[in-house]
Design a protein around this motif. Structure first.
Motif, PDB file in Angstrom:
ATOM      1  N   SER A  96       0.662  -1.043   0.066  1.00 23.52           N
ATOM      2  CA  SER A  96       0.030   0.011  -0.008  1.00 23.52           C
ATOM      3  C   SER A  96       0.958   1.283   0.044  1.00 23.52           C
ATOM      4  N   GLY A  97       0.561   2.021  -0.820  1.00 24.65           N
ATOM      5  CA  GLY A  97       1.243   3.537  -0.798  1.00 24.65           C
ATOM      6  C   GLY A  97       2.264   3.582  -1.860  1.00 24.65           C
ATOM      7  N   LYS A 102       0.974   2.635  -7.031  1.00 22.04           N
ATOM      8  CA  LYS A 102      -0.026   1.589  -7.910  1.00 22.04           C
ATOM      9  C   LYS A 102      -1.016   2.514  -8.673  1.00 22.04           C
ATOM     10  N   SER A 103      -1.950   2.944  -7.646  1.00 25.01           N
ATOM     11  CA  SER A 103      -2.826   3.864  -8.302  1.00 25.01           C
ATOM     12  C   SER A 103      -2.533   4.970  -9.155  1.00 25.01           C
ATOM     13  N   THR A 104      -1.522   5.493  -8.638  1.00 23.81           N
ATOM     14  CA  THR A 104      -0.990   6.793  -9.177  1.00 23.81           C
ATOM     15  C   THR A 104      -0.695   6.251 -10.581  1.00 23.81           C
TER      16      THR A 104
END
Ligand SMILES: Nc1ncnc2c1ncn2[C@@H]1O[C@H](COP(=O)(O)OP(=O)(O)OP(=O)(O)O)[C@@H](O)[C@H]1O
Ligand SMILES: [Mg+2]
Lengths: 567, 335, 335
Positions: free
Chosen positions: C55-56, C59-61
């Protein structure tokens, strides 16, 4: 030829111009503003000066008072005196003669019956008439004939000019108020808001606590007056806003009660649109000394009663020292500016009634210190606070919450501290302080403090009833539910005896002498009352409003009929 | 929704009764006396008579019951009588103000119009200024515009109205001489001329209050917009290839408005409450000025009646806000 | 891979996404979060690339920058022949239909005030000039495709279950016939039982519609199920990019090894011998990554060089790219 007539015509018109205002209703509208809005137009159901003044443009008494405090006839042919036979030899009755052809604004005739009715109205026990004192001692009021009113007193009355005199006791129209006697008085909303009167104006519109609209009274006794066709009193806001509306924006012609800080007065004057006028009546800001002991350790019921004399203030030297330490001129400068002057009297006016006592004006710190030394109050332990027999010189000084009073408290505390007195300040909500609730420890009557400061005044130029306050019997105590005006519980047989002679003395000069003596007895002789500032009512009027004559003894609008527009 | 509304209204009755009693006791227990403003020259026995004439010496529960009867029976029936010419409660005592001896409801009736016009306009103006500022500030967060907007809002709610009002008076009335400082409540708008006069006299109080209102609402709008702006569904809308205007106005704004609309609805009772300081400052003499005047004069019937009416309005507008929320937000249903 | 015959549908080169950090009273720029710091990879048409990491890690970015939901700080993202990273807003809007996204939180990604039909057909309003009827047909068709009852068309998102909502999200993404879909943890918010359904649906659709996926997840088992190749990210960079089976059988990068050691083995024999590698220390802040290899602070196999020189992603075996000094120096870079 033509040119000549034209010029002559013009010249004639010019010559006539100053007289032009001597015609009713030609000067348009006069606009007044009061910081407190008018609640009701019936002076008998209100204690508010704002209401009484507004009503005075509509309702008139038989006689009024000039700015000099002299009686003048309003609805009567002359002021009754012993000489003209209007007052009976034994001083038990006074007879007034109404002007001929006098009419109410609705066109009906004013008769002696209206006066009889007005007396009945205000003396009905269920009516809660706020001007009941005006009719005190009146045994009966009769209509001798349609235009003759005879007021009979229950005993000889030294000052018979109370009933039907001044804006506080005007005539009501019987026809309008007939159904409003006693308990019904408050329910007559229309009559209370739009009373029919004899004054220069009549009410055309009234919104509670907001606006009074008036128009010239078509039946006013002087056909040339008033010069204004309509008048409006707009209420609400604050003193500063009212003053500004006259002095800076020019929206209004007259603003009553514009008590604002001295600096603001100056800056408003600079705008050049109007001027401030001050009515000096009898209002005196003073410090009252408690002659009884307010010590909380005393049992309730004995605290602050004559049973326990005040441990510190019972000594006249201490009281005098406290007065000497005060610089009254600074107080005036800080608090009131043009609206006040230093005074040493409880009765500061009118001239003739006021004592020439000026001994307190100059501050005398050294003298004050010497007096305390003499009284045995010395700073034995060097902490800056005087003491005697192991007791500190401590004073609780209370007043109401009010910015000027808090300034005064701070200044006086400084002076007294310099004197070596430990001063504790207290400020109480005015509603509580003056509320008179016997259950509250903070009323000015209970006086659970050593000294307290507030202002009081005599409601009439003749101070008889005002001076009556300091009689022994008027001291508030648990037995009287803490009611009574003798706040200090001042009690000397000499004062009571001299006061008793006042009630029977009829000669004006002699009355004035007695009043001055009584004044001195509570002030410079005993320092029970320490007067500080003679306060005036500051009002403002625009440069374009002519005829204003400020009056402290009657309504400020007492001569509204003579007001005109300066062109 | 209907049953929900009815249930809430029914529930409100006992609540309001309790509130009315609490207000009555609070007002009654508050220190001070209706005689505090009477000059000291009026002697105590006269004062006592005056208090008796007001009925202020009765025990508190007697006065409370009388007030209840007057408020819930005599006053509505007086209205009914007025409409239909009947005389059901003729001659029965209405709620009378101690200060002016006029019926409290007559006073309220006289004062409501100017309060609604001035304070209501200020509210509308405030909303109309606040929404665009809030929206754009959020859309361009931390931009120059946003900073200026933040400054504006800070000024709006940190500067008290007596100060901003006086400032406006000095600038626009004293220096420029554009607007009057005292509101003429008697002005009737009949033609273009008087309409202009009305606009002029409303200008200063409306500006003063509008600024304060705009400050709060613009902050709500901004933060609500910001909350929604970062939501995934906004990203979804962008991902759909929607025009930026559509994204902001249709997606973000519509959702952001839900809480703002309720805040606005909850603020409406305050319009009826008037604006104590501003009304006083400009002589608008609406409900707010009446309330503060009544409090100063310890005019218990007036204070009690006004306070209770505010309580009713607050309860009512809470309900309206809830219903609005339900209508605007499909996620909320009251069944 | 460089010379693989079909052209990649998505070609990412040196993608950087740095978020500025503002601090202080005047909100000065005080630094930046290097959420994505130089990422390069390709995705072939019809392929599913898995993207995993803690997490962090960014990935989403990466997913959002790929679709230009963020404007990348640097680098290029060529999708179907056009560099999305530099397209003008208008051209970008036109481009949107080819690339879509399915979001992690199906609830948040759907506008709560729009009905299902409105949500699905909104992009049609924007990008087609179809009649209302035709759009409705398409909505129904899409609902059929993702297995939603047509009768639900006028319901609001909150009236659906989590799984149904994610189907709506997928239907919406499909509305414009995209070629490339970024699935950002599409199953993370769902129940385990429903996860499989949704993943199967995605696979199904890929097969039928020839879709290309970037499948972001931290559920390594699910990635193993769906992805053809897998990229392992650590602190804004790709640590290893390998074909799925190779990676799961024999991870090369120490971080990948640690990550995969946590995945339970389906084979009981291997599960019995599975040794978990527990990493110590915290993930460094992306605002302040360590010098040298960004994994050097936690790497069990760290040696001196790691602390000074940043390793580059290089092909160490056929089709396997690793950024680690353990694997010697090859000059080939990713791609
Ligand atoms: N808009 C933004 N502004 C500033 N920093 C951001 C922003 N978005 C993400 N970040 C930061 O970038 C880093 C990567 O965030 P990202 O959301 O890409 O992580 P992730 O790998 O998707 O994590 P998760 O698995 O929890 O979803 C995080 O440190 C995050 O705090
Ligand atoms: Mg994420």
């Amino acid at each position: 030829m033509k040119l000549k007539t034209l010029l002559l015509g013009a010249a004639a018109a010019f010559a006539l111009a100053p007289a032009a205002h001597a015609e009713r209703g030609t000067d348009g509208e006069v606009k007044l503003t009061f910081p407190q809005a008018v609640s009701i137009m019936n002076p008998y159901l209100t204690g508010g000066t704002k209401d009484i003044y507004a009503a005075s443009m509509v309702l008139e008494p038989l006689a009024g008072l000039t700015p000099e405090g002299v009686l003048i006839p309003k609805l009567v042919t002359e002021i009754p005196t012993k000489e003209n036979g209007g007052i009976s030899e034994d001083m038990t009755s006074i007879t007034w003669k109404l002007l001929p052809d006098l009419k109410w604004s609705d066109g009906t005739a004013v008769t002696a019956d209206d006066a009889v009715f007005t007396w009945q109205y205000c003396t009905d026990p269920a009516g809660g008439c706020s001007q009941a004192t005006k009719y005190e001692g009146v045994a009966s009021v009769e209509a001798v004939d349609a235009s003759t009113i005879k007021v009979t007193f229950s005993g000889p009355k030294a000052n018979p000019y109370t009933a039907f005199v001044s804006a506080l006791a005007p005539l009501l129209q019987k026809k309008q108020f007939e159904a409003c006697l006693g308990a019904a008085a408050p329910t007559c909303t229309d009559a209370n808001n739009m009373p029919v009167g004899t004054g220069p104006f009549m009410v055309t519109g009234f919104t509670v606590n907001d606006t009074v609209q008036m128009a010239a009274n078509p039946n006013y006794r002087d056909p040339a007056k008033p010069a204004f066709a309509t008048a409006v009193i707009k209420g609400g806001g604050d003193a500063e806003g009212s003053a500004r509306a006259v002095m800076e924006t020019g929206e209004f012609d007259y603003a009553w009660n514009t008590q604002i800080p001295p600096e603001t007065q100056e800056s408003m004057k600079a705008a050049g649109k109007g001027e401030f006028v001050v009515a000096f009546g009898t209002l005196v800001e003073r410090i009252e000394m408690n002659t009884t002991d307010p010590d909380p350790a005393l049992p309730e019921g004995e605290r602050a009663t004559a049973k326990h004399p005040h441990p510190i203030l019972s000594d006249i030297k201490v009281r005098t020292a406290l007065s000497k330490a005060i610089d009254r001129s600074i107080l005036v400068e800080v608090g009131y500016g043009a609206g006040g002057k230093p005074t040493c009297n409880v009765i500061p006016g009118p001239e003739g009634w006021a004592s020439d006592n000026e001994g307190c004006i100059a501050q005398d710190m050294e003298g004050a210190k010497a007096l305390l030394d003499e009284a045995g109050w010395k700073d034995s332990d060097g902490d800056g606070i005087r003491d005697k027999d192991g007791k500190k010189l401590h004073i609780l000084y209370q007043t109401t919450v009010n910015p000027i009073r808090q300034d005064f408290q701070a200044l006086i505390k400084d002076w007294w501290t310099e004197l070596g007195v430990d001063v504790e300040l207290k400020a109480i909500d005015p509603g509580v302080f003056f509320g008179g609730d016997p259950g509250s420890p903070d009323t000015f009557q209970k006086f659970y403090a050593d000294v307290e400061m507030y202002a009081n005044n005599s409601e009439s130029p003749d101070p008889e009833s005002y001076l009556g306050q300091y009689q022994c019997k008027n001291a508030p105590s648990p037995e009287t539910q803490w009611q009574g005006e003798n706040i200090n519980r001042f009690c000397t047989p000499e004062y009571d005896a001299l006061y008793a002679t006042l009630a029977t003395t009829t000669d004006i000069a002699a009355r004035q002498e007695i009043a001055k003596k009584l004044n001195d007895m509570v002030t410079k002789d005993s320092m029970i009352v320490v007067p500080l500032v003679h306060r005036g009512t500051l009002s403002a009027h625009s440069n374009s409003l002519g005829g204003v004559q400020i009056n402290a003894w009657d309504s400020e609008m007492w001569n509204a009929a003579d007001w005109f527009r300066v062109k | 929704m209907l049953t929900f509304t009815l249930r809430r209204l029914l529930l409100a009755i006992p609540i309001l009764l309790v509130i009315s009693l609490v207000i009555f006791l609070l007002v009654d227990l508050a220190p001070g006396s209706p005689m505090a403003e009477i000059p000291l020259t009026v002697p105590p026995d006269v004062r006592q008579k005056m208090i008796e004439a007001l009925g202020a010496d009765q025990p508190v529960f007697v006065r409370y019951l009388l007030w209840l009867k007057q408020f819930f029976w005599i006053e509505p029936m007086t209205l009914y009588d007025g409409w239909f010419g009947t005389s059901i409660v003729e001659g029965q005592q209405r709620i009378l103000s101690w200060q002016s001896r006029s019926p409290v409801f007559t006073i309220i009736g006289q004062r409501l119009p100017q309060t609604l016009i001035v304070v209501g306009t200020a509210y509308l103006v405030g909303i109309m200024i606040a929404l665009p500022i809030g929206i754009y500030s959020a859309y361009r967060q931390y931009s120059f515009f946003d900073q200026v907007g933040t400054l504006f809002a800070m000024i709006g709610f940190s500067v008290p109205t007596f100060f901003s009002g006086t400032l406006l008076i000095i600038i626009f009335a004293v220096w420029l001489g554009w607007f009057p400082t005292k509101y003429d409540t008697m002005l009737e708008v009949t033609d273009w001329q008087s309409f202009l006069q009305q606009v002029k006299q409303m200008a200063l109080p409306v500006m003063t209050l509008g600024l304060a209102n705009a400050a709060t609402i613009s902050r709500y709008m901004r933060s609500s917009m910001l909350d929604n702006m970062t939501m995934d569904y906004v990203r979804t809308a962008r991902a759909k290839g929607m025009d930026e205007k559509v994204v902001v106005l249709r997606h973000v704004l519509r959702n952001s408005l839900i809480p703002v609309v309720t805040v606005i609805a909850l603020g409406i009772p305050s319009i009826f409450g008037g604006a104590i300081i501003t009304e006083n400052l400009f002589g608008v003499n609406g409900i707010g000025a009446a309330l503060i005047g009544a409090i100063h004069a310890n005019d218990l019937p007036m204070v009690q009646t006004l306070a209770f009416i505010f309580a009713v309005l607050i309860v009512l507008f809470n309900l309206i806000a809830d219903i609005l929320y339900g209508l605007l937000d499909p996620r909320i249903r009251y069944d | 891979m460089l010379d693989a015959s079909p052209l990649p549908l998505v070609r990412v080169r040196d993608l950087k996404m740095h978020f500025p950090i503002y601090a202080g009273l005047l909100r000065r720029r005080a630094g930046e979060v290097k959420a994505v710091d130089g990422v390069s990879f390709d995705i072939m048409p019809g392929e599913t690339l898995g993207l995993v990491g803690e997490s962090g890690c960014g990935k989403s970015t990466v997913g959002r920058a790929l679709l230009r939901l963020y404007t990348p700080t640097a680098g290029s993202v060529v999708i179907d022949g056009e560099d999305v990273a530099t397209l003008s807003p208008e051209a970008l809007r036109k481009k949107r239909p080819t690339m879509q996204m399915v979001f992690q939180d199906p609830q948040a990604s759907l506008n709560p005030r729009m009905t299902l039909a409105a949500i699905i057909s909104e992009p049609l309003d924007e990008h087609t000039d179809w009649s209302g009827e035709r759009k409705l047909d398409r909505v129904h068709e899409l609902m059929d495709q993702v297995g939603l009852n047509r009768a639900f068309a006028n319901r609001y998102p909150h009236e659906f279950s989590g799984g149904q909502r994610q189907r709506i999200g997928i239907a919406r993404a499909l509305a414009l016939n995209p070629k490339f879909i970024v699935c950002d943890e599409p199953i993370a918010a769902l129940d385990v039982s429903i996860q499989a359904q949704v993943v199967n649906l995605l696979e199904d659709l890929q097969e039928r519609l020839g879709l290309t996926y970037l499948f972001i997840s931290h559920d390594l088992s699910m990635v193993r199920h769906i992805a053809d190749r897998v990229a392992v990210m650590y602190l804004g960079q790709i640590a290893e990019l390998s074909p799925r089976d190779d990676l799961y059988a024999r991870p090369l990068h120490p971080y990948a090894q640690a990550l995969l050691s946590a995945v339970p083995e389906p084979d009981p024999v291997r599960e019995a011998t599975r040794k978990r590698i527990i990493l110590t220390g915290d993930v460094p802040s992306p605002a302040n990554p360590p010098a040298g290899c960004n994994f050097c602070t936690r790497c069990p196999k760290v040696f001196d060089r790691c602390r000074v020189e940043e390793p580059r992603l290089a092909e160490v075996e056929a089709g396997r790219f690793v950024a680690c000094h353990l694997y010697g120096d090859t000059n080939k870079t990713a791609g």
